[in-house]
Design a protein around this motif. Sequence first.
Motif, PDB file in Angstrom:
ATOM      1  N   GLY A  25       0.800  -1.226   0.000  1.00  0.00           N
ATOM      2  CA  GLY A  25       0.000   0.000   0.000  1.00  0.00           C
ATOM      3  C   GLY A  25       0.830   1.271   0.000  1.00  0.00           C
ATOM      4  N   CYS A  26       2.114   1.159   0.313  1.00  0.00           N
ATOM      5  CA  CYS A  26       3.004   2.322   0.281  1.00  0.00           C
ATOM      6  C   CYS A  26       3.604   2.434  -1.119  1.00  0.00           C
ATOM      7  CB  CYS A  26       4.124   2.181   1.304  1.00  0.00           C
ATOM      8  SG  CYS A  26       3.546   2.335   2.996  1.00  0.00           S
ATOM      9  N   PRO A  27       4.076   3.620  -1.471  1.00  0.00           N
ATOM     10  CA  PRO A  27       4.695   3.766  -2.795  1.00  0.00           C
ATOM     11  C   PRO A  27       5.870   2.795  -2.953  1.00  0.00           C
ATOM     12  CG  PRO A  27       4.411   5.900  -1.753  1.00  0.00           C
ATOM     13  CD  PRO A  27       4.070   4.853  -0.721  1.00  0.00           C
ATOM     14  N   SER A  28       5.961   2.175  -4.124  1.00  0.00           N
ATOM     15  CA  SER A  28       7.057   1.242  -4.369  1.00  0.00           C
ATOM     16  C   SER A  28       8.273   1.989  -4.893  1.00  0.00           C
ATOM     17  CB  SER A  28       6.627   0.167  -5.358  1.00  0.00           C
ATOM     18  OG  SER A  28       6.284   0.758  -6.584  1.00  0.00           O
ATOM     19  N   LEU A  29       9.369   1.291  -4.916  1.00  0.00           N
ATOM     20  CA  LEU A  29      10.630   1.875  -5.374  1.00  0.00           C
ATOM     21  C   LEU A  29      10.911   1.410  -6.792  1.00  0.00           C
ATOM     22  CD1 LEU A  29      12.611   1.258  -2.087  1.00  0.00           C
ATOM     23  CD2 LEU A  29      11.723   3.436  -2.892  1.00  0.00           C
ATOM     24  N   ASP A  30      10.023   1.769  -7.713  1.00  0.00           N
ATOM     25  CA  ASP A  30      10.155   1.241  -9.063  1.00  0.00           C
ATOM     26  C   ASP A  30      10.392   2.307 -10.134  1.00  0.00           C
ATOM     27  OD1 ASP A  30       7.670   2.361  -8.987  1.00  0.00           O
ATOM     28  OD2 ASP A  30       6.597   0.584  -9.675  1.00  0.00           O
ATOM     29  N   THR A  31      10.859   3.479  -9.715  1.00  0.00           N
ATOM     30  CA  THR A  31      11.201   4.515 -10.690  1.00  0.00           C
ATOM     31  C   THR A  31      12.676   4.866 -10.558  1.00  0.00           C
ATOM     32  OG1 THR A  31      10.743   6.382  -9.227  1.00  0.00           O
ATOM     33  CG2 THR A  31       8.867   5.508 -10.485  1.00  0.00           C
ATOM     34  N   HIS A  32      13.234   5.398 -11.621  1.00  0.00           N
ATOM     35  CA  HIS A  32      14.642   5.803 -11.573  1.00  0.00           C
ATOM     36  C   HIS A  32      14.858   6.886 -10.524  1.00  0.00           C
ATOM     37  CE1 HIS A  32      15.922   3.371 -14.903  1.00  0.00           C
ATOM     38  NE2 HIS A  32      14.899   3.805 -15.637  1.00  0.00           N
ATOM     39  N   THR A  33      13.898   7.782 -10.379  1.00  0.00           N
ATOM     40  CA  THR A  33      14.019   8.852  -9.386  1.00  0.00           C
ATOM     41  C   THR A  33      14.028   8.288  -7.968  1.00  0.00           C
ATOM     42  OG1 THR A  33      12.865  10.356 -10.879  1.00  0.00           O
ATOM     43  CG2 THR A  33      13.000  11.010  -8.574  1.00  0.00           C
ATOM     44  N   ALA A  34      13.136   7.344  -7.699  1.00  0.00           N
ATOM     45  CA  ALA A  34      13.072   6.746  -6.361  1.00  0.00           C
ATOM     46  C   ALA A  34      14.374   6.026  -6.028  1.00  0.00           C
ATOM     47  CB  ALA A  34      11.892   5.780  -6.264  1.00  0.00           C
ATOM     48  N   TRP A  35      14.914   5.268  -6.994  1.00  0.00           N
ATOM     49  CA  TRP A  35      16.155   4.541  -6.731  1.00  0.00           C
ATOM     50  C   TRP A  35      17.349   5.481  -6.622  1.00  0.00           C
ATOM     51  CZ3 TRP A  35      15.707   0.566  -4.192  1.00  0.00           C
ATOM     52  CH2 TRP A  35      14.777  -0.430  -4.468  1.00  0.00           C
ATOM     53  N   ALA A  36      17.355   6.563  -7.392  1.00  0.00           N
ATOM     54  CA  ALA A  36      18.446   7.533  -7.282  1.00  0.00           C
ATOM     55  C   ALA A  36      18.454   8.148  -5.878  1.00  0.00           C
ATOM     56  CB  ALA A  36      18.317   8.611  -8.346  1.00  0.00           C
TER      57      ALA A  36
END
Length: 81
Positions: A25-36
């Motif tokens: 239910g929380c935002p996942s870490l599946d974008t380049h911005t999130a991982w950066a």
Amino acid sequence: MVMARPKRVDFKGAHHHVMTRVVPGCPSLDTHTAWALFKFVLKEAAKKFGVKIHAYALLGNHYHLVLESDGNLGKFMQKVN
């Protein structure tokens, strides 16, 4: 009844494999911005707490780290998470 895992043994030079999953239910870490952003926080926490990162795997809903700690693994993981 929820069983807590035993406290991790940590000391200067200890090697650990740790992993954390994203809470459903929380935002996942599946974008380049999130991982950066995650990698930036990881790097800063490693410097602050004397942790050496030997390997990592970043996936959409969890990550794995292979670390060498300076006895501050708990504080490092608090900062990262």
